[in-house]
Every structure is written in C-alpha cells, then in structure tokens.
Design a protein around this motif. Structure first.
Motif, PDB file in Angstrom:
ATOM      1  N   GLY A  57     -14.733  28.461 -18.686  1.00 35.52           N
ATOM      2  CA  GLY A  57     -16.172  28.458 -18.476  1.00 35.52           C
ATOM      3  C   GLY A  57     -16.976  28.572 -19.753  1.00 35.52           C
ATOM      4  O   GLY A  57     -16.435  28.616 -20.859  1.00 35.52           O
ATOM      5  N   VAL A  58     -18.291  28.605 -19.574  1.00 33.23           N
ATOM      6  CA  VAL A  58     -19.218  28.693 -20.693  1.00 33.23           C
ATOM      7  C   VAL A  58     -19.349  30.144 -21.130  1.00 33.23           C
ATOM      8  O   VAL A  58     -19.533  31.030 -20.292  1.00 33.23           O
ATOM      9  CB  VAL A  58     -20.590  28.126 -20.265  1.00 33.23           C
ATOM     10  N   LYS A  59     -19.244  30.387 -22.428  1.00 35.37           N
ATOM     11  CA  LYS A  59     -19.372  31.749 -22.941  1.00 35.37           C
ATOM     12  C   LYS A  59     -20.369  31.764 -24.098  1.00 35.37           C
ATOM     13  O   LYS A  59     -20.589  30.753 -24.762  1.00 35.37           O
ATOM     14  CB  LYS A  59     -18.031  32.283 -23.442  1.00 35.37           C
ATOM     15  N   HIS A  61     -21.475  34.044 -27.576  1.00 37.79           N
ATOM     16  CA  HIS A  61     -21.099  35.086 -28.534  1.00 37.79           C
ATOM     17  C   HIS A  61     -22.166  35.176 -29.622  1.00 37.79           C
ATOM     18  O   HIS A  61     -22.827  34.191 -29.930  1.00 37.79           O
ATOM     19  CB  HIS A  61     -19.757  34.747 -29.201  1.00 37.79           C
ATOM     20  N   PRO A  76     -25.454  32.827 -19.525  1.00 35.22           N
ATOM     21  CA  PRO A  76     -26.450  32.601 -18.468  1.00 35.22           C
ATOM     22  C   PRO A  76     -25.766  32.236 -17.161  1.00 35.22           C
ATOM     23  O   PRO A  76     -24.859  31.403 -17.141  1.00 35.22           O
ATOM     24  CB  PRO A  76     -27.280  31.431 -19.004  1.00 35.22           C
ATOM     25  N   ALA A  77     -26.205  32.864 -16.085  1.00 37.42           N
ATOM     26  CA  ALA A  77     -25.575  32.642 -14.773  1.00 37.42           C
ATOM     27  C   ALA A  77     -26.651  32.365 -13.732  1.00 37.42           C
ATOM     28  O   ALA A  77     -27.693  33.031 -13.706  1.00 37.42           O
ATOM     29  CB  ALA A  77     -24.755  33.865 -14.364  1.00 37.42           C
ATOM     30  N   TYR A  78     -26.388  31.409 -12.884  1.00 35.02           N
ATOM     31  CA  TYR A  78     -27.317  31.074 -11.805  1.00 35.02           C
ATOM     32  C   TYR A  78     -27.178  32.097 -10.679  1.00 35.02           C
ATOM     33  O   TYR A  78     -26.060  32.493 -10.338  1.00 35.02           O
ATOM     34  CB  TYR A  78     -27.040  29.665 -11.271  1.00 35.02           C
ATOM     35  N   PRO A  79     -28.300  32.538 -10.119  1.00 37.81           N
ATOM     36  CA  PRO A  79     -28.229  33.517  -9.028  1.00 37.81           C
ATOM     37  C   PRO A  79     -27.413  32.979  -7.852  1.00 37.81           C
ATOM     38  O   PRO A  79     -27.349  31.769  -7.624  1.00 37.81           O
ATOM     39  CB  PRO A  79     -29.698  33.720  -8.634  1.00 37.81           C
ATOM     40  N   ALA A  90     -24.843  25.803  -7.847  1.00 37.13           N
ATOM     41  CA  ALA A  90     -25.226  25.749  -9.253  1.00 37.13           C
ATOM     42  C   ALA A  90     -24.466  26.801 -10.050  1.00 37.13           C
ATOM     43  O   ALA A  90     -24.501  27.988  -9.713  1.00 37.13           O
ATOM     44  CB  ALA A  90     -26.732  25.977  -9.404  1.00 37.13           C
ATOM     45  N   ALA A  91     -23.761  26.333 -11.076  1.00 33.95           N
ATOM     46  CA  ALA A  91     -23.098  27.237 -12.018  1.00 33.95           C
ATOM     47  C   ALA A  91     -23.270  26.644 -13.404  1.00 33.95           C
ATOM     48  O   ALA A  91     -23.328  25.420 -13.561  1.00 33.95           O
ATOM     49  CB  ALA A  91     -21.616  27.374 -11.677  1.00 33.95           C
ATOM     50  N   THR A  92     -23.368  27.492 -14.403  1.00 31.96           N
ATOM     51  CA  THR A  92     -23.578  27.003 -15.766  1.00 31.96           C
ATOM     52  C   THR A  92     -22.381  26.180 -16.213  1.00 31.96           C
ATOM     53  O   THR A  92     -21.260  26.669 -16.236  1.00 31.96           O
ATOM     54  CB  THR A  92     -23.794  28.184 -16.729  1.00 31.96           C
TER      55      THR A  92
ATOM     56  N   GLU B  48     -20.143  31.848 -11.356  1.00 30.09           N
ATOM     57  CA  GLU B  48     -21.087  32.824 -10.799  1.00 30.09           C
ATOM     58  C   GLU B  48     -21.295  32.670  -9.298  1.00 30.09           C
ATOM     59  O   GLU B  48     -21.868  33.545  -8.660  1.00 30.09           O
ATOM     60  CB  GLU B  48     -22.437  32.756 -11.534  1.00 30.09           C
ATOM     61  N   ARG B  53     -12.623  28.511 -11.168  1.00 34.30           N
ATOM     62  CA  ARG B  53     -13.017  27.493 -12.140  1.00 34.30           C
ATOM     63  C   ARG B  53     -12.107  26.271 -12.012  1.00 34.30           C
ATOM     64  O   ARG B  53     -10.928  26.393 -11.650  1.00 34.30           O
ATOM     65  CB  ARG B  53     -12.970  28.065 -13.552  1.00 34.30           C
TER      66      ARG B  53
END
Lengths: 360, 90
Positions: A57-59, A61, A76-79, A90-92, B48, B53
């Motif tokens: 996933g997206v990280k 730092h 950043p994370a979608y509710p 929706a996911a980053t 999330e 994944r």
C-alpha cells in the motif's frame, strides 16, 4: 540557487548536493521502493517520501535530518464506506502531489491522491483528513475519470502566497478547481480549455491538465501542460488561452515550469503525441518561451539527439533561478545552468524518475 | 490456538516479526491482534476499507482464502495462518 536536488524514483529517493559547483549524491533512501513524490518543505526543511509499495500500500515517511532517519506517519486514508463510484470502495492508491500550506499556515500540508481525494493536515503532517467538500462535489462520481492513472487523481496543488486559503488544484481527468476558503467550497475553472478526447471538447468538467503551476512573481498567471496543449491564464484561471505551437514541438507533454522572476518565461519538455509518448523523432529537447507563450524556442545542446526514448513526467522538471533540472522515464537526469540553453547529464542509468525538486 | 506466520519480505518494515500465536476467532480479529503486537502491520495487509491488499495473500493451512473483502474464511483452532506477498512486479 538551491543547493539540493531531490528525486523520487521507481527504486527510491535520491538527494544530490552541490559542493563547489559539483553535484554528488548525499542520500539514497528506500532502496528498491517506488517513491511517487519526494518533497522538501521549504518552511522547515522536512523531507517527505510518498511511497507506493506494490504490495503493502501507500505509505508516508518524513525526515528532519535530510534523510538520515525516517519516521512513518499515518498515510491519508478514506473514511469507512466512501466510494469512488457506486459499488467501488475508495482507498488511497497513490499520492500524486504534495504542497505546504504557506508561511502563515505553518502546520498546514496538502496531499493529492488517486482516486481523487484531496487531503489536508493541520498538525504538520501528523495526520491527514479528507477534504469532504471536494470529495462530495456533485461532479465527482459522474464526470471525473481516470487519466494517466486508472482512477481520477489530484496531481497539482497551487497555494497562493498572497492568500493561503486560496488554492487551485489540477485533477486528471476533471480539470482545474479553485477554492478561496481553504477548501470549504470549490469552483470549476476550465473556461477556454479543450478536451479533444471527449465527445464535447468544450465540456465544463472532464479536462486533463497534466500539471498546473503558478508564476511565483504573479500568482494570477497560471500555466498548465494539458493533454491537449499548453494553456496559460492571466486572470487567476478564470479563462485559459491555448499557447501551444500548432505543429509542435511545444504542444504535447507532461511537465511545465515557470521562472522564479518572470511570469512570462516558462519551459516545457515536449513528447510525441499521446499515441506515441516518446521523445520526438528520437531526440530530446526543452522548449522555452520568454513572451508568455506567444513564441517558443527549442534548446537541444547537450541533450541526446538520436535513438532516445526519454520523456519527462509531470513532476520531473524544476527551476531555481538560472538553473533547471529534469529527470526522465528512462532514468537520465539533466541539468542546465543557463535557463535551459545548454544541458549536461548529472546522472545516467537511474531508475524511472517520478519527481524532481530543488531544495535548500 | 492458531499460529500466524509472515513472509520474510515484511521483516524489512517490522524486524521483530516472528511466528505468533493468536486468539482471535476471525481473520479480522487476528489481524487486529497482530497490529497490537506489531504496531502498523495491519495497514500493510489491508486497506482502509478492510479489504486484503491486491498483492497480499493469506493461506489457511496451505489453502488460499476465498473472501478478500470481508475476510470471513474460517480456520481451525490449531490452524496455520500464513501471510505472504504475491510474486508480482519488477
């Protein structure tokens, strides 16, 4: 001129420092990991690395000691329950742009993502929240679409230094949106753009600005390298004028940069049409205008002129005073000390270069 | 009590990862439990919205799970839950 160049590449973050006129590698971090954006916050010197792990996933730092040590912060994370379209959660998927919020809003940071969410931090990047007003814009689910990536993405965030609540963003594909209240509400600013790939090229929403920038000395003058040409606005994006060369080479491409000291001077890195996407006729050139796009001049000195396939991605061209630098899709990094008139390779054989930034 | 095993590739980010017993009754509970032992590891495995994944796989006693969205696959009390990465990319 800035003394550091920061690269985000497909295989890590690379920082170069200039000592006595020579550039050398100061730092290499995240070996083997895609860095979609490497960003130095000019306010405090913090370095940020937006990682695009293929598997994990997206990280996100950050480092406060020029890359010696990095700390992961929540990305950043979608509710829960948010959707890109009906039935598509929706996911980053990618962090595609990063911008600081200005010198008056020192704790504010902006992030643009695929699938189309803008995120803001008000605590210096400890956490990011989705900007709901844009995410719930009535056009998003019905009129936004993928461009460059499979789903819509925000690749450009332009903060007005005169009023830091005033921002423009660029979305592929939707176009340019403007907020004058720090992202609480949005207006569409695509008047004059062309979307030749759509049934209606004059559509209000659905444009593909590959990158959007503002002139530092006059933020009402904005430029964009668009999928369908180069466009310039002199009225804060209220209207856009096509300033491309009809037959090129200054027409199709991804990157654009504007001079620090002259709103009428800009550079683009032309590529062959959207159907080809390589250097034009196997030769690399940079085009510069000194008159607000009325005319363009090609510069080729020091750049490969045969058997070349390099193009320049949207975040991979930067300017600082007389100096320019750009990185290519085939891992070549070129530097110009004279506003693009001549070039020298800083490094060959690099990974694909996603982002280039001058920093202190 | 099932045992959770992790691909070596995750040790780059979580150097203390080792075979870990779990008491959760669902995969979701097990991942939350692992996140308490190895803070942050859950965000490397699911997004999330709670989905596995795309390039992560989970095997239960050698069989790949079917439900990547709700993670509802059952596992026996003494089962082995193996978390691995897909061999993709370049």
């Amino acid at each position: 001129m800035h003394s550091t160049i920061l690269l985000g590449t497909r295989k890590g973050l690379i920082a170069y420092t200039n000592n006595n006129g020579r550039w050398h590698v100061e730092n290499f971090s995240f070996e083997g990991q895609p860095v979609s954006i490497a960003y130095a916050d000019p306010r405090d010197g913090t370095w940020w690395a937006c990682l695009d792990h293929g598997h994990w996933g997206v990280k996100l730092h950050r480092s406060t000691d020029r890359g010696a040590q990095w700390t992961e912060v929540p990305s950043p994370a979608y509710p829960e329950g948010e959707e890109v379209k009906d039935g598509v959660p929706a996911a980053t998927r990618y962090i595609w742009s990063m911008a600081h919020g200005g010198t008056q809003q020192r704790s504010r940071l902006w992030l643009g993502t695929d699938p189309g969410g803008l995120f803001v931090s008000t605590n210096g990047g400890d956490s990011f929240q989705l900007v709901e007003s844009l995410w719930h814009h009535p056009s998003r689910k019905t009129n936004w679409m993928g461009g460059g990536r499979d789903q819509p993405g925000i690749h450009s965030i332009v903060v007005d230094p005169r009023d830091e609540d005033h921002i423009h963003i660029g979305i592929s594909c939707a176009g340019v949106f403007e907020s004058t209240d720090a992202g609480q509400s949005w207006q569409v600013r695509n008047n004059g753009l062309k979307a030749e790939f759509l049934p209606d090229p004059d559509t209000n929403i659905g444009h593909d600005p590959h990158i959007l920038v503002a002139a530092p000395t006059n933020p009402d003058i904005l430029w964009q390298q668009n999928h369908c040409g180069i466009f310039r606005s002199t009225d804060g994006a209220q209207t856009w004028q096509d300033v491309s060369q009809p037959e090129g080479p200054a027409r199709f491409g991804f990157a654009i940069a504007v001079a620090d000291d002259d709103p009428n001077q800009a550079w683009v890195a032309p590529a062959d049409s959207d159907m080809v996407r390589t250097a034009i006729k196997g030769a690399l050139c940079i085009c510069r205008t000194d008159d607000g796009g009325k005319s363009w001049k090609e510069y080729r000195k020091g750049l490969p002129q045969q058997n070349c396939f390099d193009i320049v991605y949207r975040h991979a061209l930067a300017v600082s005073g007389d100096a320019l630098v750009f990185g290519t899709t085939t891992g070549n990094l070129f530097y110009s000390p004279d506003r693009g008139e001549s070039w020298q390779p800083l490094n060959n054989y690099l990974p694909m270069i996603y982002s280039v930034q001058f920093a202190e | 009590m099932p045992t959770v095993k992790f691909t070596y590739a995750l040790r780059r980010f979580f150097p203390t990862l080792r075979d870990t017993p779990a008491s959760g009754r669902t995969l979701k509970e097990v991942l939350t439990e692992m996140d308490q032992v190895y803070p942050g590891v859950k965000t490397y495995l699911i997004d999330e919205q709670g989905r596995l994944r795309q390039h992560v796989n989970i095997f239960i006693d050698g069989t790949i799970i079917k439900d990547r969205t709700l993670l509802s696959d059952p596992f026996p009390e003494t089962g082995e839950i193996y978390i691995m990465q897909a061999l993709s990319g370049g």
